[in-house]
Every structure is written in C-alpha cells, then in structure tokens.
Design an enzyme around this catalytic site. Structure first.
Site, PDB file in Angstrom:
ATOM      1  CG  ASP A 143     -38.119 -25.721 -62.483  1.00 19.72           C
ATOM      2  OD1 ASP A 143     -38.170 -24.626 -63.077  1.00 19.72           O
ATOM      3  OD2 ASP A 143     -37.060 -26.313 -62.236  1.00 19.72           O
TER       4      ASP A 143
ATOM      5  CB  CYS B 130     -35.879 -30.684 -52.705  1.00 18.20           C
ATOM      6  SG  CYS B 130     -36.120 -30.908 -54.478  1.00 18.20           S
TER       7      CYS B 130
ATOM      8  CD  GLU C 256     -37.571 -30.118 -61.611  1.00 16.25           C
ATOM      9  OE1 GLU C 256     -37.354 -29.107 -60.925  1.00 16.25           O
ATOM     10  OE2 GLU C 256     -36.666 -30.754 -62.172  1.00 16.25           O
TER      11      GLU C 256
ATOM     12  CG  HIS D 198      -9.447 -38.333 -45.978  1.00 16.28           C
ATOM     13  ND1 HIS D 198      -8.767 -38.959 -46.971  1.00 16.28           N
ATOM     14  CD2 HIS D 198     -10.667 -38.923 -45.928  1.00 16.28           C
ATOM     15  CE1 HIS D 198      -9.511 -39.892 -47.496  1.00 16.28           C
ATOM     16  NE2 HIS D 198     -10.684 -39.897 -46.888  1.00 16.28           N
TER      17      HIS D 198
HETATM   18  C1  PEP Z   1     -37.156 -26.827 -58.077  1.00 10.06           C
HETATM   19  O1  PEP Z   1     -37.420 -26.647 -59.267  1.00 10.06           O
HETATM   20  O2  PEP Z   1     -37.956 -26.637 -57.144  1.00 10.06           O
HETATM   21  C2  PEP Z   1     -35.805 -27.280 -57.697  1.00 10.06           C
HETATM   22  C3  PEP Z   1     -35.541 -27.659 -56.469  1.00 10.06           C
HETATM   23  O3  PEP Z   1     -34.848 -27.277 -58.657  1.00 10.06           O
HETATM   24  P1  PEP Z   1     -34.090 -25.959 -59.176  1.00 10.06           P
HETATM   25  O4  PEP Z   1     -34.506 -24.808 -58.312  1.00 10.06           O
HETATM   26  O5  PEP Z   1     -32.654 -26.266 -59.102  1.00 10.06           O
HETATM   27  O6  PEP Z   1     -34.606 -25.864 -60.564  1.00 10.06           O
HETATM   28 MG    MG Z   2     -36.125 -27.395 -60.807  1.00  9.98          MG
END
Ligand code: PEP
Ligand code: MG
Length: 547
Positions: free
Chosen positions: A455, A502, A431, A188
């Site tokens: 992706d 993301c 993706e 912790h």
């Molecule tokens: C993506 O494909 O945009 C993603 C966030 O995953 P990674 O880059 O880990 O494949």
């Molecule tokens: Mg990805």
C-alpha cells in the site's frame, strides 16, 4: 483407484502403505463388586499410573512440539485431579457397587457430552481430552498396554480419530502421514500434526475407514487434503513428481534450517512469515520462520457468511499462537474494504474504495465490530507471544482512539475475570505516506512499526495496486518509497522501538542489503521466501562499501 478428500492440516506428499491404527481399548463391562473400597484403591493407583505416563508424554512433547503445545498434557494431568470428575467416579463406585472401569467410562461419557453441548468451540473440543484421559485410566485399570503401532517400515497411519496423546506418542520415524476419518481443525491433534510437521489429512469420513485395509498403497497430499487409495500409474507419477519437488525444496531447507539470519559481519535480523490463514502455519514452520510477522486476520471474515463471534475469533487466534509454540505472532486487525469485500458488511459503494472507508477507518466507524476482535485478541494472548497491529494509520489522533479502545477492552476483560497477557506488543502498519512522514510522532505511542510496502507504494506513487496498466509507473524501488522507509526506520530507532517490513518488497532480495543498511530489524515474507532471504542475508557484508 479410490479418491477421498478431507481437510489437509499439514503439507507435503506422502506415498506408502497404509497401517490401520488399532486402539487396544479394554472392553468395559459393568461388574458388581463386593468391596467398593478396594475399587477406590485401584482407582487411586490407576490415577497415579496415568499421571506418571502423562509426565513422560509431556517431556516428549516438550522436546518435539514446544512448551505451549506440551501444556495440553499438563492440563490432562490436572483433569485427572478434577474434583467433579473424580467425585462422579467415586459416587458411581460407592452407590452402585460397581467396578472402577465402568464408573470411569460412564463419567467420561457424561463429561464428554457436557463439553460437546457447550457453545464455545474451544470447550467442545475438550470432549476429546476427557475421552483421552478416561481411556488412559481404563487402560491403567485393566493393565492393558498402550495403543500399538505394530509395524516396522514407515506407513501411512489411518484411524477413526487420534487423541493428542496418541499423536505425540507416535514414532515420527515410522509415520509417513496420518489420515483420520473424524477430527476438526480446532483439535490439538491438528495443531500437533502441524507443529510436528507430519503430513496429515483429517475428517475424511467414515466411508474411508471401510475402504482401507493394511498394506494398501496410498498417496496423500497433506496440503490439498486429497487421498488416492491404490493410485493408478498416472496419478502415482504426478504425485511422485510433486513429492520430488517437495524433496528438493526440503533439501535446500535442510542446509539453512536452524541457521541464524546473520550477515558475514555479524548483523542479525528477524525473519518472519506472512500468513493469510491457519493452514499457512505449517509452511511457516517448515520454512523455519522465526515467527509470524503478519497474520492477515481478514480471512476469518472472508470465509464466513456472517460476522465471526468473539469465541470463534478467540479460538482461531489461540490456534495460531499455540501452533507457533511461543514464537512471536503479529496479528493485524481487520483490513476489509478496497479490494477485500464481504457482502454481510454491507459497505456503502464508494467512488475510490482504496482511498475510502477501509481497514482501521471502518473499524473506528464500527467500534462494536472492532472491540469484538480486540477482545478476542486480548483473550487469546495468554496462549503465546502476541503482537497486535493496526492497518492504514494516517494520524496520531486515530491511533489515540485505537489505544483508548484497547484500554476499554482491558477494563472490560478484567471486570469479567477474563485473563490476558500484559506483554502484548502494540504496533502499527506504516502503509500510507502520512504515517511515514509523521512516524516520529507515532513512534512514542507504540512498540513497533511494520511497513506495508504494497500500500505504501500505491499511495506514494498514486498507482492503484489492482490496475496492471499502471505497472510502468509503479516502481517499487522508487526513491520516494525508499526514503519514506528510511525515515520511518530512523524515527523508530530514535524512540527505541523496532521496525519491520511485511509488504512484498521484504522478499525482494535485491533490496535486502538496502533494508539492512537502513537498520530494519525484521523482514516478514511469504513462507516460501524465508530461506531465500536467509541465504541472501548470510552472504551480505555490511562492512564493505555501500554500492
Ligand atoms: C501492505 O500493504 O504492504 C500489506 C502488507 O498489507 P496488504 O497487502 O494486506 O494490504
Ligand atoms: Mg496494506
């Protein structure tokens, strides 16, 4: 100059004089007493005093590190009431007619040894908690004062180890950094250091303590874990330059920290951080991310020589959730395959691995492996606000299989009396073009979408993301990609679920306006980009005509 390396648990550079932390620990001696009943009364008073101290520490922790992290001190208070612990102390006093300090010290050793011998790493780390509360009790019994930090100017604090209560009691204004000879990243103390954003290096080894003394100048890199004692002129210059760069970054941060991600016309958006390991949490917090939008859980597998166990994973996820102190944490399940290879997985060679058995496909082919991760995630969910998301989805039927496995895991955990939160959000990554195109069918099954543009671009534009020669074909702003994202956003909202992005494109500030106009609810970017994107958002006006 002497050079030491430990584990950096919290970033930033600190340069300053050392202060060696002196623990005013009472010497415990075994004394015979004529009146064991009087010792038992002393013991009761000490427990009450220790509980009162812990309440004060809890309130301080609540303000500085949030409720989830502060809970450790509530747990300490509960440990003070633990029947086995108290019974052990009582019986030593009564059967041996000895002083309470001695009984506490023997009990502490027994319990700490018992915790240390447990297999579960989380339980092992509880040995430090028992020692911590026992030391507090002995201090209360002996009417000694608390451990001291007896200096005026801010210093780099060094100690053999620091207990959680000592860490949280530190006057942050007087601590430039701390270094401990021992300590694990599971403790912790490490979590608190990260959450309090104090540069910290732990596990430097005992030789360090022999080498340091009060007043020696040191330069500490809380990121790399490097420590230079009495640095030479070149080292000092380079560490000062690094520190200056840090300070400049922080100056920008100061102006934007705590501000909302809101456009001039009042549209709000969540701004989260992507992390790939527990070490990145400090950066996410320092950059004021509202949560973790993508935690690539692969690191647990990539860093190991063998499959990480359910316990190891549960501990790691728990640490992330605790460190984020109640902010949302979205953990993506294993995405191994394609460019991410792990020897012990013994993956069959494939002609086109990026189009092969990667991520969720691998997990569904190896349900035992997948369920181990799911069990660990569900179990860790009680420590914060967890979202679980699944990568590389292409069909409704595979999503249904995943959800069925989640249900199986819940039944198993209930049967084993292992608690989990009933507020976990379940989402998927969008993706693949297939997922985007059928997003209207996927949306009713989940709580959120997160677009993985890295992706999505490679699969939509048929461009291997690893091949630099294809860059000319790989336009991240290609109309096809943007239309897929826009369609997915529409599907999400028509089924009342939220949608985030993301992939790396989320940090491209030339697209922030486009994403906001699409109705994207969350952007998750590398920690270093959070403030840059926030700045862009705050300068946008969606009421003005579209460009
Ligand atoms: C993506 O494909 O945009 C993603 C966030 O995953 P990674 O880059 O880990 O494949
Ligand atoms: Mg990805």
């Amino acid at each position: 100059m002497l050079h030491f390396t430990g584990k950096g648990v919290c970033g930033n550079i600190a340069i300053g004089k050392i202060f060696v932390f002196k623990r005013q620990q009472a010497q415990v001696r075994r004394l015979s007493v004529a009146d064991p009943a009087a010792e038992l009364s002393r013991m009761e008073r000490a427990i009450a005093a220790a509980a009162a101290q812990l309440s004060v520490i809890y309130e301080k922790a609540l303000k500085e590190v949030g409720e989830t992290n502060a809970q450790i001190f509530e747990i300490h208070k509960m440990m003070l009431d633990d029947e086995d612990y108290n019974e052990s102390i009582r019986s030593i006093i009564e059967t041996q007619s000895v002083n309470a300090e001695y009984a506490v010290s023997v009990t502490a050793e027994r319990f700490a040894a018992m915790f240390s011998a447990m297999e579960d790493v989380y339980m092992q780390a509880r040995a430090a908690d028992v020692k911590d509360i026992s030391n507090r009790l002995i201090t209360c019994l002996s009417e000694h004062t608390e451990s001291g930090s007896d200096y005026n100017e801010p210093r780099i604090l060094c100690a053999d180890d620091l207990a959680p209560s000592e860490t949280v009691s530190l006057d942050k204004e007087k601590v430039l950094a701390f270094i401990t000879a021992q300590g694990t990243t599971n403790s912790h103390t490490a979590i608190l250091a990260r959450t309090m954003n104090i540069p910290a290096v732990i596990g430097v080894g005992d030789a360090f303590l022999t080498a340091v003394s009060d007043g020696v100048v040191a330069a500490v890199d809380g990121d790399s874990g490097e420590i230079f004692l009495d640095p030479d002129a070149d080292t000092l210059t380079s560490m000062e330059a690094k520190q200056q760069a840090d300070l400049e970054k922080r100056a920008l941060l100061k102006t934007l920290k705590g501000k909302e991600n809101i456009t001039l016309d009042g549209t709000r958006i969540e701004l989260f951080a992507n992390i790939g390991s527990i070490q990145d949490i400090g950066a996410a917090l320092v950059n004021d991310a509202g949560g973790i939008g993508l935690f690539r859980s692969e690191f647990l597998y990539l860093e190991n020589d063998d499959y990480p166990t359910e316990e190891q994973q549960c501990t790691a996820y728990q640490r992330v959730l605790e460190s984020m102190a109640g902010k949302k944490v979205i953990i993506r399940t294993l995405d191994i395959g394609a460019d991410k290879k792990v020897d012990y997985f013994r993956l069959e060679p494939e002609e086109n691995p990026a189009l092969g058995c990667r991520a969720i496909r691998l997990c569904l082919r190896r349900p035992a492996l997948f369920k181990t991760q799911l069990r660990a995630l569900f179990r860790a969910s009680v420590y914060g606000k967890l979202g679980i998301m699944f990568p590389m989805i292409t069909s409704v039927s595979e999503l249904q299989r995943i959800l069925a496995l989640c249900e199986e895991v819940k039944v198993e955990l209930r049967a084993a009396d292992l608690p989990f939160s009933n507020q976990i959000e379940i989402g998927i990554m969008i993706e693949t073009p297939a997922a985007a195109v059928i997003s209207d069918q996927l949306a009713p099954l989940v709580d959120f979408f997160s677009v993985g543009t890295n992706d999505l671009i490679q699969y939509t534009l048929a461009c291997d993301r690893q091949n630099p020669k294809l860059e000319v074909f790989c336009d991240p702003k290609h109309e096809a990609v943007l239309r897929l994202i826009a369609y997915t956003a529409k599907s999400a909202h028509s089924h009342n679920i939220w949608i985030g992005i993301c992939g790396e494109l989320a940090a491209d500030t030339s697209l922030t306006e486009t994403f906001l106009r699409m109705g994207i609810d969350e952007l998750s970017v590398s920690p270093a980009y959070v403030l840059k994107v926030r700045e862009t958002i705050r300068n946008l006006n969606l009421q003005s005509p579209d460009q």
